[in-house]
Motif scaffolding. Structure first.
Motif, PDB file in Angstrom:
ATOM      1  N   UNK A  57      51.646 100.382  74.783  1.00 60.63           N
ATOM      2  CA  UNK A  57      52.872  99.867  73.863  1.00 60.63           C
ATOM      3  C   UNK A  57      52.898  98.394  75.022  1.00 60.63           C
ATOM      4  N   UNK A  58      52.749  97.850  75.682  1.00 61.59           N
ATOM      5  CA  UNK A  58      53.193  97.274  76.374  1.00 61.59           C
ATOM      6  C   UNK A  58      52.014  95.785  76.041  1.00 61.59           C
ATOM      7  N   UNK A  59      50.651  96.155  76.084  1.00 63.19           N
ATOM      8  CA  UNK A  59      49.627  95.122  75.774  1.00 63.19           C
ATOM      9  C   UNK A  59      48.703  95.307  74.168  1.00 63.19           C
ATOM     10  N   UNK A  60      49.831  96.530  73.599  1.00 58.63           N
ATOM     11  CA  UNK A  60      49.126  96.679  72.060  1.00 58.63           C
ATOM     12  C   UNK A  60      48.877  95.682  71.625  1.00 58.63           C
ATOM     13  N   UNK A  61      47.590  95.956  70.559  1.00 60.66           N
ATOM     14  CA  UNK A  61      47.815  94.563  69.629  1.00 60.66           C
ATOM     15  C   UNK A  61      47.408  93.114  70.083  1.00 60.66           C
ATOM     16  N   UNK A  62      47.194  93.330  71.552  1.00 67.76           N
ATOM     17  CA  UNK A  62      47.541  91.340  72.590  1.00 67.76           C
ATOM     18  C   UNK A  62      45.479  91.710  72.322  1.00 67.76           C
ATOM     19  N   UNK A  63      44.767  90.619  71.331  1.00 69.18           N
ATOM     20  CA  UNK A  63      43.206  89.994  72.328  1.00 69.18           C
ATOM     21  C   UNK A  63      42.679  90.736  73.782  1.00 69.18           C
ATOM     22  N   UNK A  64      43.906  90.111  74.340  1.00 68.54           N
ATOM     23  CA  UNK A  64      42.994  89.639  76.025  1.00 68.54           C
ATOM     24  C   UNK A  64      44.581  90.224  76.589  1.00 68.54           C
ATOM     25  N   UNK A  65      43.948  91.275  77.991  1.00 63.70           N
ATOM     26  CA  UNK A  65      44.882  91.660  78.543  1.00 63.70           C
ATOM     27  C   UNK A  65      44.344  91.507  80.301  1.00 63.70           C
ATOM     28  N   UNK A  66      45.598  91.595  81.125  1.00 62.51           N
ATOM     29  CA  UNK A  66      44.682  91.128  82.606  1.00 62.51           C
ATOM     30  C   UNK A  66      44.533  93.200  83.316  1.00 62.51           C
ATOM     31  N   UNK A  67      43.859  93.633  82.999  1.00 63.40           N
ATOM     32  CA  UNK A  67      44.099  94.768  83.264  1.00 63.40           C
ATOM     33  C   UNK A  67      44.713  95.069  84.505  1.00 63.40           C
ATOM     34  N   UNK A  68      44.318  94.279  85.770  1.00 62.26           N
ATOM     35  CA  UNK A  68      45.206  94.472  86.971  1.00 62.26           C
ATOM     36  C   UNK A  68      46.743  94.707  86.723  1.00 62.26           C
ATOM     37  N   UNK A  69      47.104  92.939  86.216  1.00 61.90           N
ATOM     38  CA  UNK A  69      48.617  92.847  85.965  1.00 61.90           C
ATOM     39  C   UNK A  69      49.462  94.103  85.503  1.00 61.90           C
ATOM     40  N   UNK A  70      48.842  94.263  83.773  1.00 61.41           N
ATOM     41  CA  UNK A  70      49.049  95.313  83.006  1.00 61.41           C
ATOM     42  C   UNK A  70      48.891  97.158  83.055  1.00 61.41           C
ATOM     43  N   UNK A  71      48.559  97.107  84.151  1.00 64.01           N
ATOM     44  CA  UNK A  71      47.988  98.580  84.279  1.00 64.01           C
ATOM     45  C   UNK A  71      48.037  99.089  85.417  1.00 64.01           C
ATOM     46  N   UNK A  72      46.854  98.387  86.229  1.00 60.30           N
ATOM     47  CA  UNK A  72      46.202  99.575  86.896  1.00 60.30           C
ATOM     48  C   UNK A  72      47.273  99.253  88.639  1.00 60.30           C
ATOM     49  N   UNK A  73      47.718  98.347  88.351  1.00 65.15           N
ATOM     50  CA  UNK A  73      48.968  97.670  89.230  1.00 65.15           C
ATOM     51  C   UNK A  73      50.215  98.783  89.562  1.00 65.15           C
TER      52      UNK A  73
END
Length: 266
Positions: A115-131
């Motif tokens: 939900x924290x990055x829903x709607x964004x076209x691009x994310x940093x997967x490590x920063x936003x999720x895997x870490x």
């Protein structure tokens, strides 16, 4: 170097982006690969099993990896036969039935991060999720506040990669000093948590791993404070970075391997 050993660098961005060909080459080329003067990688299952069966020759004790911990991490740095004793009390905590009880809270953590990055076209997967995700799970199963996430990430990086945090060469005096300071902060953190739990009446303690450890016995003798601290120390470093790396590999592989994304969706 003996027969059956080869030498090859196991570093670099290309390897990190696509490690599968290197791993395949390692298995096919030799049973053992020398990384540097002090380290080898055992590549095949038969040889790996042989190492595990001979702890008197291939020990997992503190001399194998120095993380500036003051006692062996349990059960990682405990050789057989004592290793089996600790695994006997720890394995049931992560049995399928116990993990099933965590499905809902962990699903909520995952949904919250998405939900924290829903709607964004691009994310940093490590920063936003895997870490953050593995640390949040760790905090949840130990019954610790999610607000401590930044503190846990700082402790993890200070133990696993102190040279990156401090910005100095690996093994330098500054890196070792920072790692040692971080190790002590981990002991201090869990010491405080356990003090707070012991100050509670047993019926008021939350139902989590910290409370479980305080009541756990090994061969009829209650775990000591040091044993609990050494288990918690290992949980922190072993359960965070490895899961982050696994998630990164799982989600980057479809991008790197033709056809993998479609196969994953099917």
């Amino acid at each position: 170097m003996s027969d059956g050993e080869i030498s090859s660098p196991l570093v670099g961005n290309e390897l990190a982006d696509n490690p599968q060909p290197m791993y395949r080459m390692m298995r096919e080329a030799a049973a053992v690969m020398a990384v540097d003067d002090n380290m080898v990688v055992v590549c095949r299952r038969g040889e790996i099993e042989e190492l595990f069966r001979q702890p008197e020759l291939y020990s997992s004790n503190m001399s194998a990896v120095d993380l500036q911990n003051v006692r062996p991490l349990i059960p990682l740095q405990i050789d057989p036969p004592d290793h089996k004793k600790y695994r006997k009390i720890l394995d049931p905590l992560f049995a399928p039935r116990q993990m099933a009880l965590l499905e809902q809270p962990i699903t909520e953590l995952v949904n919250g991060l998405i939900d924290g990055f829903a709607g964004r076209e691009e994310i940093d997967f490590a920063t936003d999720f895997s870490v953050p995700f593995p640390s949040q799970v760790f905090l949840t199963i130990l019954g610790l506040p999610l607000d401590d996430l930044p503190k846990f990430l700082t402790m993890k990086d200070g133990i696993i990669r102190p040279e990156h945090v401090v910005g100095v060469p690996q093994g330098s005096r500054e890196a070792v000093a920072y790692q040692r300071k971080t190790a002590q902060s981990i002991y201090d953190y869990f010491d405080k948590v356990l003090d707070e739990r012991e100050a509670m009446a047993p019926e008021d303690r939350p139902d989590d791993l910290c409370t479980t450890f305080l009541a756990t016995e090994l061969e009829g003798v209650q775990l000591t404070r040091h044993e609990i601290l050494d288990i918690c120390f290992l949980f922190l470093i072993a359960g965070l970075d490895t899961v982050t790396a696994s998630l990164d590999c799982m989600f980057s592989y479809p991008r790197a391997a033709p056809g993998a994304a479609g196969a994953a969706r099917r």
